[in-house]
Motif scaffolding. Structure first.
Motif, PDB file in Angstrom:
ATOM      1  N   SER A 206       0.872  -1.180   0.000  1.00 34.01           N
ATOM      2  CA  SER A 206       0.000   0.000   0.000  1.00 34.01           C
ATOM      3  C   SER A 206       0.908   1.228   0.000  1.00 34.01           C
ATOM      4  N   GLU A 207       0.774   2.011  -1.024  1.00 33.80           N
ATOM      5  CA  GLU A 207       1.642   3.189  -1.111  1.00 33.80           C
ATOM      6  C   GLU A 207       1.362   4.134   0.046  1.00 33.80           C
ATOM      7  N   ASP A 208       2.380   4.864   0.454  1.00 29.86           N
ATOM      8  CA  ASP A 208       2.214   5.774   1.587  1.00 29.86           C
ATOM      9  C   ASP A 208       1.582   7.104   1.190  1.00 29.86           C
ATOM     10  N   LEU A 209       1.682   7.481  -0.073  1.00 31.69           N
ATOM     11  CA  LEU A 209       1.039   8.739  -0.491  1.00 31.69           C
ATOM     12  C   LEU A 209      -0.452   8.602  -0.224  1.00 31.69           C
ATOM     13  N   CYS A 210      -1.070   9.620   0.374  1.00 31.20           N
ATOM     14  CA  CYS A 210      -2.453   9.456   0.811  1.00 31.20           C
ATOM     15  C   CYS A 210      -3.434   9.734  -0.322  1.00 31.20           C
ATOM     16  N   TYR A 211      -4.669   9.268  -0.118  1.00 36.01           N
ATOM     17  CA  TYR A 211      -5.716   9.410  -1.128  1.00 36.01           C
ATOM     18  C   TYR A 211      -5.960  10.884  -1.488  1.00 36.01           C
ATOM     19  N   ALA A 212      -5.889  11.761  -0.471  1.00 41.54           N
ATOM     20  CA  ALA A 212      -6.198  13.181  -0.699  1.00 41.54           C
ATOM     21  C   ALA A 212      -5.137  13.814  -1.601  1.00 41.54           C
ATOM     22  N   THR A 213      -3.888  13.467  -1.367  1.00 40.64           N
ATOM     23  CA  THR A 213      -2.802  13.973  -2.196  1.00 40.64           C
ATOM     24  C   THR A 213      -3.012  13.543  -3.645  1.00 40.64           C
ATOM     25  N   LYS A 214      -3.267  12.255  -3.835  1.00 39.32           N
ATOM     26  CA  LYS A 214      -3.428  11.723  -5.204  1.00 39.32           C
ATOM     27  C   LYS A 214      -4.638  12.363  -5.882  1.00 39.32           C
ATOM     28  N   ASN A 215      -5.757  12.403  -5.184  1.00 36.01           N
ATOM     29  CA  ASN A 215      -6.991  12.900  -5.813  1.00 36.01           C
ATOM     30  C   ASN A 215      -6.884  14.374  -6.197  1.00 36.01           C
ATOM     31  N   ARG A 216      -6.245  15.195  -5.332  1.00 39.34           N
ATOM     32  CA  ARG A 216      -6.125  16.621  -5.646  1.00 39.34           C
ATOM     33  C   ARG A 216      -5.180  16.836  -6.832  1.00 39.34           C
ATOM     34  N   GLN A 217      -4.138  16.028  -6.916  1.00 41.03           N
ATOM     35  CA  GLN A 217      -3.226  16.154  -8.064  1.00 41.03           C
ATOM     36  C   GLN A 217      -3.922  15.701  -9.359  1.00 41.03           C
ATOM     37  N   ASP A 218      -4.710  14.617  -9.284  1.00 44.57           N
ATOM     38  CA  ASP A 218      -5.446  14.165 -10.473  1.00 44.57           C
ATOM     39  C   ASP A 218      -6.421  15.241 -10.951  1.00 44.57           C
ATOM     40  N   ALA A 219      -7.080  15.907 -10.006  1.00 43.21           N
ATOM     41  CA  ALA A 219      -8.066  16.934 -10.373  1.00 43.21           C
ATOM     42  C   ALA A 219      -7.391  18.099 -11.096  1.00 43.21           C
ATOM     43  N   VAL A 220      -6.178  18.458 -10.678  1.00 42.56           N
ATOM     44  CA  VAL A 220      -5.441  19.525 -11.376  1.00 42.56           C
ATOM     45  C   VAL A 220      -5.115  19.085 -12.796  1.00 42.56           C
ATOM     46  N   LYS A 221      -4.658  17.836 -12.942  1.00 42.88           N
ATOM     47  CA  LYS A 221      -4.312  17.340 -14.286  1.00 42.88           C
ATOM     48  C   LYS A 221      -5.530  17.346 -15.201  1.00 42.88           C
TER      49      LYS A 221
END
Ligand code: SF4
Length: 332
Positions: A206-221
Motif C-alpha cells: 500500500s503506497e504511503d502517499l495518501c488518497y487526498a494527495t493523489k486525488n487533488r493532483q489528479d483533479a489539477v491534471k
C-alpha cells in the motif's frame, strides 16, 4: 481582459485528516476548562491557525517546554495532523500533560510501517520533501537509527540524500517509505531510481502517499488543459499545497499561489480568459469561494464549472489520554 470561465478542481480543500484534526481542537477548546495547547500548527494553513487562535481558547507552541510559560495555559496538549516522534509524546507525559493525538491515521500507518521494518532490521529510505517537515521528523523519530532521508527527485540537500548516490549499509535489507503528501509522479520516479540501484528494495504494497494527495493532483491534471492559468490557494508550508502549485505550473504553464483572495490584487492576469482553481488539503473552502466571488463581481456572466467527485471519507475523533493512562496499542 475579463475572466469568462472558472474551473473548480474537485476534490480540493479539506481532507478527512484535516477535518478530524480541526474538529479535535474546536471541541477541546469548548470542553476543557482552561485553554488548550496545540503542538505545532494543527494543519499547515495560516487562516486556520488564526481562526482557532482568535478566541483565546487555543495556544500554539513549537516546543512543549513553552506550555508552562503560557498565560492561563491548561494541561491538555493536542498533537497536530502531521504526527510526532515518540520523544515528543514522552516529553508530554513527563510534563504531566493530558494529550489528544490528532495525527492523521494515514500518517500513523507510515509510523507503524517504520517501527515494523526497524524491528526486523531493515534500513528505511524515507522519501520526503524537507528534513524539517513535521511529518518527516515524526516518522523518522520512530526509528532514527534505521532511517535515511532521501529527497524526492530533483529536491535534495539540507539533510536529504540524492536517490542517485545514497549509500546504505545492507542493500539486501532495505525498504522505502514516503511522506504522505508528495508529488505522485516524482515519488514514483524516485522509487524507480532506488529500485534500479537496489533491486532487493522492499516497496510496501500500500503506497504511503495518501488518497487526498493523489486525488487533488489528479483533479489539477484533469482541468489544466482547459485553462489559461491556475490559482492554488495554499500556505507556503503546506507540502501537499505546494506540490499542487508545482503540478499546476508544469501542466498549465502559468500558476499562482494565493493565501487568500486579497493576494489577487498583486496578480497580472493579462490574457487570461479561463482559470483553474484548486486548494491545499488544509485550505478552508470559503477562501476559494471568496476568489470566485471576486471574479464574479468583475463579470456577472462568469461561468463556473466543477469537475470531478467529492470524497466520502471520515476519520474518528481522537480521545483524550491522561498522563497516567496507558497509551493505545497503535501509539506504542
Ligand atoms: Fe491525512 Fe493525507 Fe490529509 Fe495529510 S493530506 S492529513 S495524510 S489525508
Amino acid at each position: 481582459m475579463t475572466v469568462e470561465h472558472i474551473y473548480l478542481a474537485k476534490p480540493r480543500g479539506f481532507c478527512a485528516g484535516v477535518v478530524m484534526a480541526i474538529q479535535a481542537v474546536e471541541k477541546a477548546a469548548v470542553r476543557e476548562e482552561k485553554p488548550v495547547t496545540v503542538y505545532h500548527s494543527i494543519v499547515h494553513n495560516h487562516t486556520v491557525v488564526e481562526r482557532l487562535s482568535s478566541g483565546g481558547r487555543v495556544h500554539f507552541v513549537e516546543d512543549l517546554d513553552g506550555v508552562d510559560a503560557l498565560p492561563d495555559g491548561g494541561d491538555t496538549v493536542i498533537f497536530s495532523a502531521h504526527g510526532i516522534s515518540p520523544a515528543v509524546r514522552e516529553r508530554a507525559r513527563s510534563l504531566g500533560l493530558a494529550t489528544i493525538d490528532a495525527t492523521c491515521p494515514l500518517v500513523t500507518k507510515v509510523h507503524t510501517e517504520a517501527k515494523k521494518y526497524a524491528r526486523e532490521g531493515y534500513t528505511i529510505l524515507l522519501i520526503g520533501d524537507s528534513a524539517k517537515h513535521q511529518e518527516v521528523i515524526g516518522t523518522r523519530g520512530e526509528a532514527p537509527d534505521n532511517t535515511i532521508l532521501v529527497g524526492v527527485l530533483g529536491k535534495t540537500g539540507a539533510g536529504l540524500h540524492d536517490p542517485h548516490t545514497v549509500e546504505v549499509p545492507d542493500p539486501e535489507r532495505l525498504v522505502v517509505l514516503t511522506q504522505t503528501t508528495l508529488s505522485v509522479d516524482d515519488t514514483r520516479k524516485t522509487i524507480e531510481i532506488l529500485k534500479g540501484r537496489f533491486p532487493a528494495l522492499v516497496v510496501p504494497p500500500s503506497e504511503d502517499l495518501c488518497y487526498a494527495t493523489k486525488n487533488r493532483q489528479d483533479a489539477v491534471k484533469n482541468i489544466a488543459p482547459q485553462v489559461d492559468a491556475f490559482l492554488v490557494l495554499t500556505s507556503t508550508h503546506s507540502s501537499n499545497g505546494m506540490r499542487l502549485l508545482e503540478l499546476a505550473e508544469a501542466e498549465c504553464g502559468r500558476a499562482y499561489r494565493l493565501e487568500t483572495a486579497a493576494d489577487l490584487a498583486g496578480l497580472d492576469l493579462s490574457g487570461v480568459r479561463s482559470i483553474g482553481i484548486t486548494s491545499a488539503a488544509s485550505t478552508p473552502d470559503d477562501l476559494v469561494q471568496d476568489v470566485v466571488a471576486h471574479f464574479r463581481s468583475l463579470n456577472p456572466a462568469l461561468q463556473v464549472t466543477e469537475e470531478g467527485e467529492w470524497e466520502n471519507i471520515e476519520f474518528r475523533e481522537p480521545k483524550k489520554i491522561l498522563p497516567t493512562q496507558e497509551l493505545p496499542r497503535t501509539m506504542q
